[in-house]
Write a protein that holds these residues in place. Structure first.
Motif, mmCIF file in Angstrom:
data_model
loop_
_atom_site.group_PDB
_atom_site.id
_atom_site.type_symbol
_atom_site.label_atom_id
_atom_site.label_comp_id
_atom_site.label_asym_id
_atom_site.label_seq_id
_atom_site.Cartn_x
_atom_site.Cartn_y
_atom_site.Cartn_z
ATOM 1 N N UNK A 220 -1.442 -4.176 6.143
ATOM 2 C CA UNK A 220 -1.738 -2.963 5.114
ATOM 3 C C UNK A 220 -2.268 -1.786 5.908
ATOM 4 N N UNK A 221 -3.006 -2.036 7.115
ATOM 5 C CA UNK A 221 -3.539 -0.964 7.890
ATOM 6 C C UNK A 221 -2.031 -0.462 8.704
ATOM 7 N N UNK A 222 -1.221 -1.168 8.889
ATOM 8 C CA UNK A 222 -0.043 -0.873 9.598
ATOM 9 C C UNK A 222 0.923 -0.187 8.659
ATOM 10 N N UNK A 223 0.778 -0.626 7.384
ATOM 11 C CA UNK A 223 1.920 -0.042 6.428
ATOM 12 C C UNK A 223 3.248 -0.629 6.482
ATOM 13 N N UNK A 224 3.053 -2.030 6.655
ATOM 14 C CA UNK A 224 4.275 -2.590 6.788
ATOM 15 C C UNK A 224 4.722 -3.338 5.465
ATOM 16 N N UNK A 225 5.246 -2.817 4.491
ATOM 17 C CA UNK A 225 5.430 -2.822 2.992
ATOM 18 C C UNK A 225 6.090 -4.356 2.853
ATOM 19 N N UNK A 226 7.190 -4.543 3.593
ATOM 20 C CA UNK A 226 8.083 -5.953 3.399
ATOM 21 C C UNK A 226 7.070 -7.040 3.761
ATOM 22 N N UNK A 227 6.243 -6.852 4.825
ATOM 23 C CA UNK A 227 5.571 -8.148 5.436
ATOM 24 C C UNK A 227 4.309 -8.263 4.319
ATOM 25 N N UNK A 228 3.874 -7.014 3.710
ATOM 26 C CA UNK A 228 2.816 -7.315 2.928
ATOM 27 C C UNK A 228 3.148 -8.165 1.689
ATOM 28 N N UNK A 229 4.676 -8.021 1.082
ATOM 29 C CA UNK A 229 5.024 -8.643 0.224
ATOM 30 C C UNK A 229 5.460 -9.860 0.463
ATOM 31 N N UNK A 230 5.799 -10.288 1.565
ATOM 32 C CA UNK A 230 5.881 -11.795 1.889
ATOM 33 C C UNK A 230 4.813 -12.387 2.071
ATOM 34 N N UNK A 231 3.669 -12.012 2.737
ATOM 35 C CA UNK A 231 2.230 -12.412 2.931
ATOM 36 C C UNK A 231 1.716 -12.748 1.440
ATOM 37 N N UNK A 232 1.604 -11.835 0.440
ATOM 38 C CA UNK A 232 1.400 -12.205 -0.653
ATOM 39 C C UNK A 232 1.948 -13.182 -1.432
ATOM 40 N N UNK A 233 3.303 -13.544 -1.394
ATOM 41 C CA UNK A 233 4.017 -14.298 -1.897
ATOM 42 C C UNK A 233 3.406 -15.934 -1.287
#
Length: 661
Positions: A220-233
């Motif tokens: 979230x600090x990096x703004x890596x939206x695709x990684x955020x989505x995968x981590x939430x999954x």
């Protein structure tokens, strides 16, 4: 670049004109980054086109570094397009070309990609050798620890796949430390994501979740939206594994929103499946079904048949645990229909390949026949010349001609024998499954169509035929955990055990995928249950030893005497197999490692065969079908048997575990 691909793509496009007119090294690096950014933002075809442009440029300039980078970019694009064969071919060529350069970071890069290709093929020894070499090369690079971070992360993932968790944890500490030392939040997020995988696979869920939450903060600090989505999954999935459905529901909603934001089809589909599981776990069956169906639609739209098949099995398990047995059976039937479609396509491909092979051999035989004919004609011409020129040697020539004709006759006879042998070999190949050497489905269907009297066969009261349909329990888990080579070993072991459990006169068939069928032409009516018990015991009493790991193996079985005669008319063999298939589904739905058998029918004048086929369990409960249940025991113990007649309805148990993704 890979963590915030949209921003990276904008910056690269601003530099495109300047980079394309720069030197070979700069232009090659730009084109590789440009291709990877296009792929990361979802434009895989354009990314592939840029990779091919870089390959052509590298060959034109005779520059191995540029060529290797183009091949790497092409390998990544083909992987996203599900062309694993092409992906691996490009990766291995990139390794061969890249190692000719003096670029040490590139050496690490191509070694990692080659190792990952071997890993995807299930060749773990070759993968381990390549990735260990990549780590050693990276350690020798001074002033640049980024290649070492990549190599360590890849090697930890291999140890996870190999289930060598001690080595994985030992290397993981160094991987996180190196990632933090280079001040790269993206590499730290990668390392924490790998720590989650290691924690989940080594049964340390709390450690895995801590890594996910720490990684989510970094992303979230990096703004890596695709990684955020995968981590939430993954967070939602971790709570589902602990049956904490309320938190799973919360994170599934977050992951769905994030996945829609980055237009990640796979994460959208997985989020909806997780939502469906959470709703079903909370008893909200209608909402759970709605989300599951939406997720299935995403996989169907993407044309991902194997994943669709796996999710349908997961769907059936979730409905079963929620108490919706009718919905569970419907989900299993949908999965079976999809499996049959996939099998039919594979069978058509195999038939075409076999036909092509036959046509090739036929042409070769025709060519050989023409050559033989030319040799015969040549011999005749030589004979005529000899007769015209040397009359006084007529007797000798006649003897010579006789010898030549005899030799030709023997050659023709040998050629005919070889032709018959080839035809017999071709016939045998078309009848046998290449993996297990059992009869294939096509052979069984031709046998039944060519022996119509089998369906009308009448024995004494004590002798019947019998059909047994078997499906390997938790087979997808074996493939996902140990690789498809282990799955093939399981299938071969079951084939050998069936040969032991059954007689030489019994027909054993690889029905398709992980299913087997056995047709017993004659068996005592009282011993049909005993045969089912023997099959269960013979298979469950043997564990597969694979690469130092013990894999327990069980099957579920549906069976029936044959022919089946409801009323006065015997069922066709196709309908009999369908009924046995339904009995197999009951065995799956009621706990696995057991056999359900259709013994006969009762009160048939009050129902119809179509009604029984529509819902076998309901027909059983209503007293129209007589079933027999044979329970499988623990490994090494023979299972007991119990029977349930039309007046004895057995309470069904919903205890089957779903297959984890």
């Amino acid at each position: 670049m890979r963590y915030v691909p949209d921003d990276a793509l904008r910056r690269l496009e601003a530099l495109e004109q300047q980079s394309r007119t720069s030197g070979v090294a700069t232009r090659a690096e730009f084109l590789m980054l440009y291709s990877n950014s296009l792929q990361a933002t979802g434009d895989v075809q354009r990314g592939l086109a840029v990779a091919d442009e870089l390959i052509a440029y590298g060959r034109q300039q005779r520059d191995d570094g540029a060529l290797a980078k183009g091949l790497l970019a092409r390998s990544y694009a083909l992987y996203q397009l599900a062309d694993l064969k092409g992906c691996h071919a490009a990766a291995f060529e990139a390794e061969r070309v890249g190692l000719r350069t003096k670029d040490m970071p590139l050496h690490v890069h191509v070694l990692i990609t080659a190792g990952q290709s071997y890993q995807e093929d299930g060749n773990y020894p070759a993968a381990l050798s390549k990735l260990q070499e990549a780590v050693e090369v990276a350690r020798r690079i001074e002033g640049n620890r980024l290649p070492l971070a990549s190599a360590l992360n890849a090697l930890v993932f291999l140890y996870v796949n190999m289930r060598q968790f001690d080595k994985g944890w030992e290397l993981q500490q160094e991987s996180v430390a190196v990632a933090k030392s280079i001040n790269s939040p993206g590499r730290v997020a990668d390392a924490l994501s790998m720590e989650y995988a290691l924690g989940i696979e080594s049964n340390q869920p709390e450690r895995a979740r801590r890594a996910l939450l720490e990684g989510l903060a970094v992303e979230r600090k990096l703004g890596a939206r695709q990684m955020i989505a995968t981590t939430l999954v993954n967070l939602a999935d971790s709570y589902l594994k602990e049956h904490d459905y309320a938190r799973a529901l919360d994170y599934s909603n977050q992951s769905l929103k994030a996945a829609i934001d980055v237009r990640s089809t796979n994460d959208i589909a997985t989020s909806r499946i997780n939502l469906g599981q959470a709703y079903l776990g909370l008893g909200r069956i209608a909402e759970g079904k709605q989300q599951f169906e939406a997720g299935l639609a995403e996989y169907d739209k993407a044309g991902d048949k194997p994943e669709l098949q796996a999710v349908l099995l997961e769907y059936g398990g979730a409905l079963e645990r929620a108490g919706d047995y009718k919905g569970a059976v419907e989900a299993y039937h949908r999965e079976r229909t999809l499996t049959n479609e996939m099998f039919a396509k594979q069978r058509q491909k195999d038939v075409l390949e076999l036909q092509q092979k036959y046509d090739t051999e036929k042409k070769q035989r025709q060519i050989e026949a023409l050559r033989q004919e030319n040799r015969v004609k040549g011999a005749e011409l030589d004979n005529r010349r000899l007769q015209q020129r040397i009359w006084w040697l007529l007797a000798v020539v006649s003897a010579l001609v006789t010898a030549i004709v005899g030799l030709l006759y023997r050659k023709v006879r040998t050629a005919n024998a070889q032709l018959e042998e080839k035809n017999e070999e071709l016939k045998q190949q078309s009848s046998l499954d290449p993996l297990t050497s059992l009869y294939n489905r096509r052979h069984f269907q031709e046998f039944m169509r060519g022996h119509g009297t089998v369906e009308r066969r009448v024995f004494g009261d004590d002798t019947v035929g019998a059909l047994f349909l078997m499906d390997v329990d938790h087979f997808k888990n074996v493939n996902d955990t140990y690789g498809h080579a282990a799955g093939d070993a399981v299938l071969r072991m079951i084939a050998e055990n069936l040969r032991v459990a059954l007689r030489e006169t019994d027909m054993i068939v690889r029905w398709g995928g992980e299913e087997f069928l056995a047709f017993l032409p004659a068996v005592s009516r009282q011993s049909v249950d005993e045969v089912a018990r023997r099959i269960l015991y013979t298979i469950s009493s043997q564990s597969l030893q694979y690469q130092g790991i013990t894999i327990p193996v069980n099957v579920s079985v549906g069976f029936a005497p044959f022919p089946l005669v409801p009323g006065d008319t015997p069922l066709s063999w196709e309908r009999a197999v369908n009924l046995v298939d339904m009995a197999l589904y009951l065995a799956k739905a009621h706990g696995r490692n057991r056999a359900y058998g259709v013994r006969g029918f009762a009160n048939f004048s009050q129902t119809t065969m179509e009604s029984i086929e529509q819902d076998l369990e309901r027909a059983w409960r209503n007293g129209f079908v007589d079933l027999s249940v044979v329970l499988g025991g623990p490994h090494g113990a023979p299972p007991p048997a119990e029977s349930c007649g039309t007046s004895n309805v057995v309470q069904l148990k919903a205890g089957r575990k779903s297959k984890s993704r």
